[in-house]
Design a protein around this motif. Structure first.
Motif, PDB file in Angstrom:
ATOM      1  N   THR A 223       0.836  -1.200   0.000  1.00  0.00           N
ATOM      2  CA  THR A 223       0.000   0.000   0.000  1.00  0.00           C
ATOM      3  C   THR A 223       0.868   1.247   0.000  1.00  0.00           C
ATOM      4  O   THR A 223       1.650   1.463   0.932  1.00  0.00           O
ATOM      5  CB  THR A 223      -0.925   0.034   1.236  1.00  0.00           C
ATOM      6  OG1 THR A 223      -1.665  -1.183   1.306  1.00  0.00           O
ATOM      7  CG2 THR A 223      -1.877   1.216   1.154  1.00  0.00           C
ATOM      8  N   LEU A 224       0.733   2.065  -1.029  1.00  0.00           N
ATOM      9  CA  LEU A 224       1.425   3.342  -1.102  1.00  0.00           C
ATOM     10  C   LEU A 224       0.493   4.443  -0.604  1.00  0.00           C
ATOM     11  O   LEU A 224      -0.620   4.598  -1.105  1.00  0.00           O
ATOM     12  CB  LEU A 224       1.866   3.629  -2.539  1.00  0.00           C
ATOM     13  CG  LEU A 224       3.012   2.749  -3.065  1.00  0.00           C
ATOM     14  CD1 LEU A 224       3.179   2.941  -4.572  1.00  0.00           C
ATOM     15  CD2 LEU A 224       4.315   3.059  -2.335  1.00  0.00           C
ATOM     16  N   LYS A 225       0.966   5.187   0.388  1.00  0.00           N
ATOM     17  CA  LYS A 225       0.184   6.263   1.001  1.00  0.00           C
ATOM     18  C   LYS A 225       0.892   7.592   0.772  1.00  0.00           C
ATOM     19  O   LYS A 225       2.124   7.664   0.723  1.00  0.00           O
ATOM     20  CB  LYS A 225       0.036   6.020   2.502  1.00  0.00           C
ATOM     21  CG  LYS A 225      -0.613   4.695   2.876  1.00  0.00           C
ATOM     22  CD  LYS A 225      -2.100   4.729   2.731  1.00  0.00           C
ATOM     23  CE  LYS A 225      -2.745   5.495   3.862  1.00  0.00           C
ATOM     24  NZ  LYS A 225      -4.231   5.410   3.812  1.00  0.00           N
ATOM     25  N   PRO A 226       0.140   8.695   0.662  1.00  0.00           N
ATOM     26  CA  PRO A 226       0.763   9.999   0.395  1.00  0.00           C
ATOM     27  C   PRO A 226       1.358  10.615   1.656  1.00  0.00           C
ATOM     28  O   PRO A 226       0.873  10.378   2.770  1.00  0.00           O
ATOM     29  CB  PRO A 226      -0.415  10.840  -0.111  1.00  0.00           C
ATOM     30  CG  PRO A 226      -1.603  10.263   0.596  1.00  0.00           C
ATOM     31  CD  PRO A 226      -1.330   8.779   0.705  1.00  0.00           C
ATOM     32  N   ASN A 227       2.385  11.404   1.477  1.00  0.00           N
ATOM     33  CA  ASN A 227       2.964  12.168   2.587  1.00  0.00           C
ATOM     34  C   ASN A 227       2.309  13.536   2.711  1.00  0.00           C
ATOM     35  O   ASN A 227       2.896  14.462   3.275  1.00  0.00           O
ATOM     36  CB  ASN A 227       4.472  12.352   2.385  1.00  0.00           C
ATOM     37  CG  ASN A 227       5.215  11.036   2.406  1.00  0.00           C
ATOM     38  OD1 ASN A 227       4.732  10.058   2.965  1.00  0.00           O
ATOM     39  ND2 ASN A 227       6.386  10.998   1.793  1.00  0.00           N
ATOM     40  N   PHE A 228       1.116  13.657   2.189  1.00  0.00           N
ATOM     41  CA  PHE A 228       0.327  14.885   2.274  1.00  0.00           C
ATOM     42  C   PHE A 228      -0.999  14.569   2.951  1.00  0.00           C
ATOM     43  O   PHE A 228      -1.356  13.400   3.152  1.00  0.00           O
ATOM     44  CB  PHE A 228       0.059  15.471   0.885  1.00  0.00           C
ATOM     45  CG  PHE A 228       1.286  15.693   0.056  1.00  0.00           C
ATOM     46  CD1 PHE A 228       2.237  16.631   0.446  1.00  0.00           C
ATOM     47  CD2 PHE A 228       1.510  14.978  -1.113  1.00  0.00           C
ATOM     48  CE1 PHE A 228       3.382  16.842  -0.312  1.00  0.00           C
ATOM     49  CE2 PHE A 228       2.643  15.172  -1.881  1.00  0.00           C
ATOM     50  CZ  PHE A 228       3.580  16.118  -1.479  1.00  0.00           C
ATOM     51  N   GLN A 229      -1.740  15.598   3.283  1.00  0.00           N
ATOM     52  CA  GLN A 229      -3.046  15.387   3.903  1.00  0.00           C
ATOM     53  C   GLN A 229      -3.942  14.591   2.960  1.00  0.00           C
ATOM     54  O   GLN A 229      -4.066  14.901   1.777  1.00  0.00           O
ATOM     55  CB  GLN A 229      -3.709  16.727   4.235  1.00  0.00           C
ATOM     56  CG  GLN A 229      -5.071  16.583   4.915  1.00  0.00           C
ATOM     57  CD  GLN A 229      -5.690  17.923   5.240  1.00  0.00           C
ATOM     58  OE1 GLN A 229      -5.055  18.960   5.121  1.00  0.00           O
ATOM     59  NE2 GLN A 229      -6.938  17.906   5.660  1.00  0.00           N
ATOM     60  N   THR A 230      -4.559  13.558   3.503  1.00  0.00           N
ATOM     61  CA  THR A 230      -5.441  12.711   2.708  1.00  0.00           C
ATOM     62  C   THR A 230      -6.513  13.544   2.006  1.00  0.00           C
ATOM     63  O   THR A 230      -7.160  14.373   2.626  1.00  0.00           O
ATOM     64  CB  THR A 230      -6.123  11.656   3.600  1.00  0.00           C
ATOM     65  OG1 THR A 230      -5.125  10.823   4.165  1.00  0.00           O
ATOM     66  CG2 THR A 230      -7.099  10.810   2.794  1.00  0.00           C
ATOM     67  N   GLY A 231      -6.663  13.336   0.716  1.00  0.00           N
ATOM     68  CA  GLY A 231      -7.685  14.030  -0.055  1.00  0.00           C
ATOM     69  C   GLY A 231      -7.265  15.375  -0.607  1.00  0.00           C
ATOM     70  O   GLY A 231      -8.013  15.974  -1.391  1.00  0.00           O
ATOM     71  N   SER A 232      -6.101  15.875  -0.220  1.00  0.00           N
ATOM     72  CA  SER A 232      -5.642  17.167  -0.735  1.00  0.00           C
ATOM     73  C   SER A 232      -5.245  17.028  -2.203  1.00  0.00           C
ATOM     74  O   SER A 232      -5.030  15.919  -2.720  1.00  0.00           O
ATOM     75  CB  SER A 232      -4.444  17.666   0.076  1.00  0.00           C
ATOM     76  OG  SER A 232      -3.324  16.805  -0.109  1.00  0.00           O
ATOM     77  N   ASP A 307      -5.669   8.951  -1.249  1.00  0.00           N
ATOM     78  CA  ASP A 307      -5.463   8.208  -0.003  1.00  0.00           C
ATOM     79  C   ASP A 307      -4.524   7.023  -0.176  1.00  0.00           C
ATOM     80  O   ASP A 307      -3.632   6.826   0.645  1.00  0.00           O
ATOM     81  CB  ASP A 307      -6.808   7.727   0.534  1.00  0.00           C
ATOM     82  CG  ASP A 307      -6.677   6.987   1.850  1.00  0.00           C
ATOM     83  OD1 ASP A 307      -5.781   7.331   2.640  1.00  0.00           O
ATOM     84  OD2 ASP A 307      -7.471   6.063   2.091  1.00  0.00           O
ATOM     85  N   ALA A 308      -4.700   6.207  -1.220  1.00  0.00           N
ATOM     86  CA  ALA A 308      -3.852   5.024  -1.342  1.00  0.00           C
ATOM     87  C   ALA A 308      -3.934   4.415  -2.736  1.00  0.00           C
ATOM     88  O   ALA A 308      -4.972   4.469  -3.399  1.00  0.00           O
ATOM     89  CB  ALA A 308      -4.252   3.972  -0.313  1.00  0.00           C
ATOM     90  N   ALA A 309      -2.821   3.819  -3.163  1.00  0.00           N
ATOM     91  CA  ALA A 309      -2.771   2.905  -4.304  1.00  0.00           C
ATOM     92  C   ALA A 309      -2.279   1.587  -3.727  1.00  0.00           C
ATOM     93  O   ALA A 309      -1.245   1.542  -3.051  1.00  0.00           O
ATOM     94  CB  ALA A 309      -1.828   3.414  -5.387  1.00  0.00           C
ATOM     95  N   GLU A 310      -2.993   0.504  -3.995  1.00  0.00           N
ATOM     96  CA  GLU A 310      -2.776  -0.712  -3.210  1.00  0.00           C
ATOM     97  C   GLU A 310      -2.823  -1.958  -4.080  1.00  0.00           C
ATOM     98  O   GLU A 310      -3.638  -2.072  -4.993  1.00  0.00           O
ATOM     99  CB  GLU A 310      -3.859  -0.777  -2.132  1.00  0.00           C
ATOM    100  CG  GLU A 310      -3.768  -1.942  -1.168  1.00  0.00           C
ATOM    101  CD  GLU A 310      -4.786  -1.794  -0.056  1.00  0.00           C
ATOM    102  OE1 GLU A 310      -4.422  -1.259   1.016  1.00  0.00           O
ATOM    103  OE2 GLU A 310      -5.944  -2.183  -0.261  1.00  0.00           O
ATOM    104  N   LEU A 311      -1.960  -2.903  -3.751  1.00  0.00           N
ATOM    105  CA  LEU A 311      -1.979  -4.224  -4.375  1.00  0.00           C
ATOM    106  C   LEU A 311      -2.273  -5.260  -3.302  1.00  0.00           C
ATOM    107  O   LEU A 311      -1.596  -5.325  -2.277  1.00  0.00           O
ATOM    108  CB  LEU A 311      -0.631  -4.526  -5.041  1.00  0.00           C
ATOM    109  CG  LEU A 311      -0.481  -5.942  -5.626  1.00  0.00           C
ATOM    110  CD1 LEU A 311      -1.454  -6.151  -6.782  1.00  0.00           C
ATOM    111  CD2 LEU A 311       0.962  -6.193  -6.069  1.00  0.00           C
ATOM    112  N   GLY A 312      -3.307  -6.058  -3.527  1.00  0.00           N
ATOM    113  CA  GLY A 312      -3.673  -7.105  -2.585  1.00  0.00           C
ATOM    114  C   GLY A 312      -4.143  -8.337  -3.321  1.00  0.00           C
ATOM    115  O   GLY A 312      -4.036  -8.436  -4.553  1.00  0.00           O
ATOM    116  N   SER A 313      -4.665  -9.281  -2.578  1.00  0.00           N
ATOM    117  CA  SER A 313      -5.155 -10.531  -3.157  1.00  0.00           C
ATOM    118  C   SER A 313      -6.645 -10.644  -2.924  1.00  0.00           C
ATOM    119  O   SER A 313      -7.129 -10.393  -1.822  1.00  0.00           O
ATOM    120  CB  SER A 313      -4.445 -11.724  -2.517  1.00  0.00           C
ATOM    121  OG  SER A 313      -5.091 -12.941  -2.862  1.00  0.00           O
TER     122      SER A 313
END
Length: 404
Positions: A223-232, A307-313
């Protein structure tokens, strides 16, 4: 007198709004501190009891109606009665997302409101099992849940945490079943691919993704998360770029596949991903071989704007986690209230609907597809930071279900 007539009389003849205010004062602000505070709290309790006694004396099942009036609004009580008429069942387990459902970063400093915590505790004390279902790590969610609900509740043997969106389940007090690592059951080839992508995702990232994203500390999901305020605006921009990068990295890591094929596959399966690609590098004109498509259909690429770019199963989602939690809790015929706001929560809602295993509720700022599902089923939509309204409705539903 039937239940509808009795509820009309209850809310017409008694000041339920004031009664609930006294109940909330008694529940949320217990007697602490000085003698003056103790005296004031006693006055609240005395007035609360006086008002409840008037209801107890007015109905054959007065204790039940006094409890309903003290904890649920007129609208919540009638919603509960409508649901009882539709399903003829009480809720016997709560399945609850945390972020932007129980709590919101927008108006509560990212804390679960005190009223919500109080109602969760009250329902649990009445015997209701709680399943917290989140994308967060176990360590993170366990910490603030224990702080908010208390160590005794968490270790009651009627409490479970589905963490990292279904990668693991933590149910204290159940011996060898206390912690289930569901990703241990995955095909070794799939696990190996995730290990490779995790090791490469930040070191090989484009400069902006490397600089302005961090890797969430999950045990399995990438999961890649931003180092900025979520939704900005800046968070939206960098997560859009991270999504494209993650698709291309998956294509490079998956034997026999290409980034172009991966883009085509996920653009076809998710309109939001298609939109990001169309506004960015574009959707390639490429054929996806059947063997590649079959392997990609086991893998989930999630996009959450800003908020996120994510790889899962797909084999490890919240549904798998919830089913495991219910198994450990020994709930054989669940009828749950599922509350959430995202696509991963939607799968649990759809599972509950398909299995006749519950009802769904969502905040009014939830993902469009989540709101569509909720509005098409029971229309249980609540205001931001308003999860308590759904818990009050459940409180009323379960008491009405206990009446003959």
């Amino acid at each position: 007198m039937n239940r509808y007539d009795a509820l009309y009389r209850l809310y017409d003849e008694f000041d339920a709004d004031t009664l609930r205010e006294y109940q909330e004062l008694a529940d949320v602000f217990p007697a602490i501190g000085s003698r003056v505070a103790l005296d004031q709290w006693k006055e609240v309790r005395d007035e609360l009891d006086r008002r409840k006694t008037a209801i107890r004396d007015a109905f054959p099942v007065g204790e039940t109606f006094a409890a309903i009036a003290a904890n649920a609004s007129r609208e919540e009580a009638f919603t509960a009665l409508d649901l009882l008429g539709k399903y003829d069942r009480a809720v016997n387990v709560l399945v609850l997302d945390v972020d932007e459902t129980l709590r919101s970063a927008g108006r509560t400093d990212n804390e679960i409101p005190r009223e919500t915590l109080s109602l969760l505790t009250k329902l649990h004390e009445d015997g209701m099992p709680l399943v917290i279902c989140t994308g967060q790590t176990l360590e993170n969610v366990k910490g603030f849940i224990t702080q908010g609900l208390g160590n005794e509740l968490v270790h009651s043997e009627r409490f479970s945490i589905v963490y990292e969106a279904g990668n693991g389940v933590f149910t204290p007090g159940h011996g060898s079943e206390t912690k289930r690592l569901l990703y241990d059951d995955l095909d070794p080839e799939v696990r190996g691919m995730f290990d490779e992508i995790r090791s490469r995702v930040l070191p090989e990232a484009p400069e902006r993704v490397h600089q302005y994203c961090h890797l969430q500390g999950n045990e399995f999901t990438v999961t890649l998360k931003p180092n900025f305020q979520t939704g900005s605006d800046r968070a939206v921009e960098v997560i859009d770029e991270a999504l494209v990068y993650l698709l291309d990295l998956l294509g490079d890591a998956l034997d026999g596949a290409t980034g172009e094929q991966v883009r085509v596959h996920y653009a076809a399966s998710d309109p939001e991903i298609r939109g990001i690609l169309e506004r960015g590098p574009g959707v390639p004109d490429a054929e996806v071989p059947d063997d590649v498509r079959e392997r990609l259909e086991r893998l989930e690429v999630g996009y959450y704007e800003g908020d996120a770019a994510e790889l899962g199963s797909y084999e490890l989602d919240k549904v798998a986690g919830v089913e495991a939690a219910l198994d450990v809790l020994d709930i054989e015929e669940p009828f749950s209230l599922v509350m959430g706001d995202s696509k991963s929560d939607l799968r649990v809602m759809e599972w509950a609907a398909a299995e006749d295993a519950g009802i769904a509720a969502a905040p009014n700022h939830a993902s469009e597809v989540v709101l569509d599902h909720v509005l098409e089923t029971d229309e249980l939509v609540f205001e931001r930071d308003g999860a308590a309204s759904m818990l009050r409705m459940v409180y009323a539903l379960d008491r009405l279900a206990g009446l003959e």
